[in-house]
Design an enzyme around this catalytic site. Structure first.
Site, PDB file in Angstrom:
ATOM      1  N   SER A 102       0.973  -0.969  -0.374  1.00 28.54           N
ATOM      2  CA  SER A 102      -0.168   0.296  -0.236  1.00 28.54           C
ATOM      3  C   SER A 102       1.132   1.159   0.449  1.00 28.54           C
ATOM      4  O   SER A 102       1.495   1.548  -0.793  1.00 28.54           O
ATOM      5  CB  SER A 102      -1.085  -0.476   1.527  1.00 28.54           C
ATOM      6  N   ASP A 152     -10.597  -3.850  -5.151  1.00 30.44           N
ATOM      7  CA  ASP A 152      -9.834  -2.871  -4.508  1.00 30.44           C
ATOM      8  C   ASP A 152     -10.192  -1.742  -4.707  1.00 30.44           C
ATOM      9  O   ASP A 152      -9.802  -1.028  -5.783  1.00 30.44           O
ATOM     10  CB  ASP A 152      -8.391  -2.905  -4.920  1.00 30.44           C
ATOM     11  N   HIS A 183      -8.774  -4.876  -0.286  1.00 29.86           N
ATOM     12  CA  HIS A 183      -6.784  -4.193  -0.556  1.00 29.86           C
ATOM     13  C   HIS A 183      -6.113  -5.096   0.623  1.00 29.86           C
ATOM     14  O   HIS A 183      -5.188  -4.688   0.613  1.00 29.86           O
ATOM     15  CB  HIS A 183      -6.987  -2.298   0.603  1.00 29.86           C
TER      16      HIS A 183
END
Length: 201
Positions: A102, A152, A183
């Site tokens: 991320s 996501d 995610h």
């Protein structure tokens, strides 16, 4: 930068640079790093920016909207830290493989965008394109794994595909792995990254 370094059992292996997601710290991805390569060095770093008390590697203006000026400054700061750590801990700077998730994957991507030969390889879990419309250094044959979720909502599929295309156009050897979820970092994605790492690094 706050960090931890764990000496690996095999000095011929790469050093794994671990970069956490928003709200994480230098301990979060150690298990992931050991799963990918249990005998490699681990250098795990905590981001220097706080967003509502949560560590990040650079500021953002809103979800999915990066503060590009801060991104550039923090990218340079992290690059300098890696160089210093290689000297301090006596590992081969040319054999660093980054594993980012991320926010950590985003700054890892920007390091690839900004510095030639910065990594031997990269595993990017749920990254976005860090900057658009910029010239990217050539990276002939650099192996890159991108893990992405088809559902996501923080990192749309188009971002993963565009990042793959940019890196491939610069010569990188990119594998884009998809799962059906969002995610989160799934076990299937971790195992796919591990198999990819064995083949490519």
């Amino acid at each position: 930068m706050k960090h931890l370094f764990m000496q690996g059992e095999d000095s011929s292996k790469p050093t794994l640079l671990l970069l956490h997601g928003t709200g994480g710290n230098e301990h979060d991805l150690v298990g992931l790093g050991k799963e990918i390569d249990s005998s490699a060095n681990i250098l795990s770093v905590r981001g220097n920016v706080l967003e509502n008390g949560m560590p990040r590697f650079f500021k953002r203006l809103a979800e999915g909207v990066f503060d590009l000026e801060d991104l550039q400054a923090r990218t340079e700061e992290l690059k300098n830290f890696i160089d210093e750590a290689a000297n301090n801990y006596k590992f081969d700077r040319d054999k660093v493989v980054v594993i980012g998730y991320s926010n950590g994957a985003n700054i890892a991507g920007n390091l690839l965008f900004e510095y030639k030969d910065v990594f031997k390889g990269a595993i990017l879990h749920h990254p976005m394109v860090p900057r658009h419309g910029v010239e990217v250094p050539t990276m002939p044959g650099t192996p890159v794994f991108i893990g992405a979720g088809k559902n996501d909502f923080m990192c749309p599929a188009t971002e993963s595909q565009e990042l793959r295309d940019i890196l491939q156009d610069s010569g990188a050897n990119v594998e884009l792995y998809w799962h059906e979820y969002g995610h989160q970092l799934t076990q299937d994605e971790v195992q796919a990254a591990k198999e990819w790492y064995k083949k490519n690094l």
